[in-house]
Enzyme design. Structure first.
Site, PDB file in Angstrom:
ATOM      1  N   LEU A  54      -7.516   0.305   0.993  1.00  0.00           N
ATOM      2  CA  LEU A  54      -6.718  -0.651   1.765  1.00  0.00           C
ATOM      3  C   LEU A  54      -5.669  -1.351   0.906  1.00  0.00           C
ATOM      4  O   LEU A  54      -4.809  -2.054   1.421  1.00  0.00           O
ATOM      5  CB  LEU A  54      -7.630  -1.684   2.424  1.00  0.00           C
ATOM      6  N   HIS A  99     -13.306   4.968   2.882  1.00  0.00           N
ATOM      7  CA  HIS A  99     -11.861   5.135   2.698  1.00  0.00           C
ATOM      8  C   HIS A  99     -11.196   5.866   3.874  1.00  0.00           C
ATOM      9  O   HIS A  99     -10.197   5.417   4.416  1.00  0.00           O
ATOM     10  CB  HIS A  99     -11.567   5.916   1.408  1.00  0.00           C
ATOM     11  N   ARG A 118     -11.348  14.949   6.012  1.00  0.00           N
ATOM     12  CA  ARG A 118     -11.752  15.993   5.071  1.00  0.00           C
ATOM     13  C   ARG A 118     -11.725  15.428   3.653  1.00  0.00           C
ATOM     14  O   ARG A 118     -10.725  14.833   3.236  1.00  0.00           O
ATOM     15  CB  ARG A 118     -10.757  17.157   5.176  1.00  0.00           C
ATOM     16  N   LYS A 145      -5.120  14.858  -4.169  1.00  0.00           N
ATOM     17  CA  LYS A 145      -4.215  14.546  -3.075  1.00  0.00           C
ATOM     18  C   LYS A 145      -4.920  13.713  -2.004  1.00  0.00           C
ATOM     19  O   LYS A 145      -6.063  13.977  -1.669  1.00  0.00           O
ATOM     20  CB  LYS A 145      -3.688  15.838  -2.442  1.00  0.00           C
ATOM     21  N   LYS A 164       8.410  16.664   9.172  1.00  0.00           N
ATOM     22  CA  LYS A 164       8.806  18.069   9.247  1.00  0.00           C
ATOM     23  C   LYS A 164       9.419  18.323  10.601  1.00  0.00           C
ATOM     24  O   LYS A 164       8.819  17.965  11.631  1.00  0.00           O
ATOM     25  CB  LYS A 164       7.580  18.952   9.111  1.00  0.00           C
TER      26      LYS A 164
END
Ligand code: BG6
Length: 481
Positions: A177, A237, A331, A340, A377
Site C-alpha cells: 500500500l 498484498h 498470481r 515483476k 495497449k
C-alpha cells in the site's frame, strides 16, 4: 505535533527486517529532514549488543551519498539500543525510563514498530501497554504481518490488540500500500473520465494481478513453510491491490471512507473454492541463471515432505453489479524467471470486427515494479502506404518522465504516515477479517488434504498448467507475462 519530542522504538532491532529495511528507512527519512526535528530512535531486542553492533550490521544496507557523512553521524547520535526480554515487565519499565529521559516539555509522542516474531507478539504488546505508553502525547504501534494464519488466529490477535489500543493507534503495515503505483490506482480510476465509465463487466474481460520473484525462500524457509505463498503474498498484498482496483468510488478521500469501500467490495467475494486455486512448488534447477539452484525441499529448514505452495493462481469473482462474471486472477510465485509486480486490465474483444480477426484486446498495464509504468495497449494503423493494423502503446514509463527521486520507497512513505497520523494506506481491522474469510477455507483444505503442489523449475515461468488456468479465465496472452 512536529515541534514536540518523538521517540521511535524499534522492537526486534537485531532482526533481519530491522537491519535490511527499517534502519535504512528511518535513516533516509532523517537524512531528508522529513521527521520531527526532535526524534530519538531506540532499538530494543533480546540480543545483548551495543549500538555499534547495530550500526555495523545495518551498514551494508544503508546508502550513504557523498556529503552525507556528518548527517549520518548525527543520525546515529540520535539512536540508542536497549536489550531486554520480550516478556518481562521490568525490562519495559526500564525502556520506559530510557525513553522518558529525552522527553523534555509538556508533550511527547511515541511510536513502537513491532518487527518481532509472531510468537512474542502478544507479550510485547501487553508490556508496551502496561509499561511504555506515553502519558504526555500519543502512542502508536506499527505492526507487521503475519496477522494470524487463519480467521480464528487473526480474530484472536485482533481482539487482543483491541483490548490494548484503539484502532486509531494501530497501524497494520501492508507495504504494497506504500508503493507508488498502488497509490496511483485511485487516481487512475477516479480522476479519468476515460477509465471510469468503462471500468466494469460490460467492457472488461478479466484482470490479472501478479507478483513474481526470481529467488526462492533462501534463509527464510522456517518462517515460509508454516505460511506459504498464499498467506505471504496473495491474501495480503494482492488482495489489497484487488480491492483498490475493484472498489466503488469512496465518498471522499477520508481514510475511513476509502477503507469502507475496500471492505464493501471484499464482502461481495465468496470464499475461494479449491477448483479456483492452483498451487505449485519449485524444484531444483541444475543450471539456473548460470549456477545450480536448489529446490524448495532442498532447503534444510523445510521438511522433506512439505506441500507448502511457493506459487499460486487464484481466480476470484466479485458478485456485484459492476463485476459479476469478471475473473480477477491473482498470481504469485517465488523462484520464477523475473521480478515483476503488475496489474493488467484486459478489455473485451471489439464487437463487430471488420479487421478480419487482426484486432487484439486493449489492455491497461499498471506496472508496480520494477520500473513503475502505466501503459495502454491499443490498435493503430501501421504507419505507411499499406492499411495494416498493429498493436502499439501509449506509454508512461516513470524513468523516462520523472526523476528517480520522485518515487519514494514504500516503507519510507508508510513510516512517515505514522508520524503524521495518516491511516489511509494501512489495513483496518475489518479489511483483515474479510481477507481471512475469503482465504481460510481453501487454505485449510490444502493443508488437511495435503494437496500436492505442481512442480515447476527454479527460474521458470511457473507450472505449465497455470497458463491454461489463465486462458480458461478469459485472459488472452499477448507477449509474455
Ligand atoms: C513480503 C513477503 O511481504 O514481500 C516476501 O513476505 C516478499 O516473501 C516481499 O519477498 C516482496 O516485497 P517487494 O517489496 O520486494 O516486492
Amino acid at each position: 505535533d512536529f515541534q514536540y519530542p518523538h521517540t521511535f522504538v524499534l522492537l526486534g532491532a537485531s532482526g533481519d527486517l530491522a537491519k535490511k529495511k527499517i534502519y535504512p528507512t528511518i535513516w533516509y527519512l532523517y537524512r531528508d529532514n522529513l521527521l520531527p526535528k526532535n526524534t530519538k530512535f531506540i532499538g530494543y531486542a533480546r540480543t545483548k549488543q551495543t549500538l555499534e553492533d547495530v550500526k555495523e550490521k545495518s551498514k551494508k544496507y544503508i546508502k550513504v551519498r557523498p556529503g552525507d557523512e556528518s548527517k549520518l553521524k548525527e543520525f546515529w547520535e540520535a539512536n540508542d539500543y536497549v536489550s531486554g526480554s520480550y516478556d518481562k515487565r521490568v525490562d519495559y519499565e526500564f525502556l520506559n525510563q530510557h525513553i522518558s529521559k529525552s522527553e523534555k516539555g509538556p508533550v511527547a509522542n511515541r511510536i513502537f514498530y513491532l518487527a518481532v516474531p509472531p510468537t512474542v507478539f502478544e507479550d510485547v504488546t501487553v508490556n508496551i501497554r502496561n509499561a511504555c505508553v506515553s502519558i504526555k502525547g500519543y502512542t502508536r504501534v506499527i505492526i507487521e504481518k503475519p496477522f494470524g494464519r487463519d480467521d480464528e488466529s487473526s480474530e484472536k490477535l485482533s481482539s487482543h490488540l483491541a483490548g490494548l489500543f484503539k484502532e486509531e493507534q494501530i497501524y497494520r503495515i501492508d507495504h504494497y500500500l506504500g508503493k507508488e503505483m498502488v497509490q496511483n490506482l485511485m487516481t487512475i480510476r477516479f480522476a479519468n473520465q476515460i477509465f471510469s465509465p468503462s471500468w466494469n463487466r460490460e467492457n472488461i474481460a478479466s484482470i490479472l494481478i501478479s507478483f513474481k520473484e526470481p529467488f526462492g525462500t533462501e534463509g527464510r524457509g522456517g518462517y515460509f513453510d508454516s505460511f506459504g505463498i498464499v498467506r505471504d503474498v496473495m491474501q495480503n498484498h494482492l488482495l489489497q491491490i484487488l480491492s483498490l482496483v475493484a472498489m466503488e468510488k469512496p465518498v471522499t478521500l477520508n481514510p475511513n471512507d476509502i477503507r469502507d469501500e475496500k471492505v464493501k467490495v471484499l464482502r461481495h467475494i465468496k470464499p475461494i473454492d479449491l477448483k479456483n486455486l492452483l498451487v505449485g512448488q519449485y524444484v531444483g534447477n541444475p543450471n539456473g541463471q548460470g549456477e545450480e539452484k536448489l529446490g524448495y525441499l532442498d532447503d534444510p529448514t523445510v521438511p522433506k515432505d512439505s506441500v507448502t505452495p511457493t506459487y499460486a493462481v487464484a481466480v476470484i469473482y466479485i458478485d456485484n453489479s459492476r463485476w459479476q462474471g469478471v475473473p480477477f486472477i491473482l498470481r504469485c510465485g517465488k523462484a520464477l524467471n523475473e521480478r515483476k509486480a503488475e496489474v493488467r486490465v484486459q478489455y473485451k474483444d471489439v464487437p463487430g470486427d471488420i479487421f478480419e480477426g487482426h484486432t487484439k484486446r486493449n489492455e491497461l498495464v499498471i506496472r508496480v515494479q520494477p520500473g513503475e509504468a502505466l501503459y495502454l495497449k491499443l490498435m493503430s494503423k501501421s504507419p505507411g502506404m499499406k492499411f495494416d493494423l498493429m498493436e502499439t502503446e501509449l506509454d508512461l514509463t516513470y524513468s523516462m518522465r520523472y526523476r528517480e527521486a520522485d518515487v519514494p520507497d514504500a516503507y519510507e512513505r508508510l513510516i512517515l504516515d505514522v508520524f503524521t497520523g495518516t491511516q489511509m494506506h494501512f489495513v483496518r481491522n475489518d479489511e483483515l477479517k474479510e481477507a481471512w474469510r475469503i482465504f481460510t477455507p481453501v487454505l485449510k483444505k490444502l493443508e488437511t488434504e495435503r494437496i500436492k503442489p505442481l512442480p515447476y523449475m527454479y527460474g521458470s515461468r511457473g507450472p505449465r498448467e497455470a497458463d491454461a488456468k489463465l486462458a480458461e479465465s478469459d485472459f488472452k496472452y499477448s507477449g509474455s507475462y
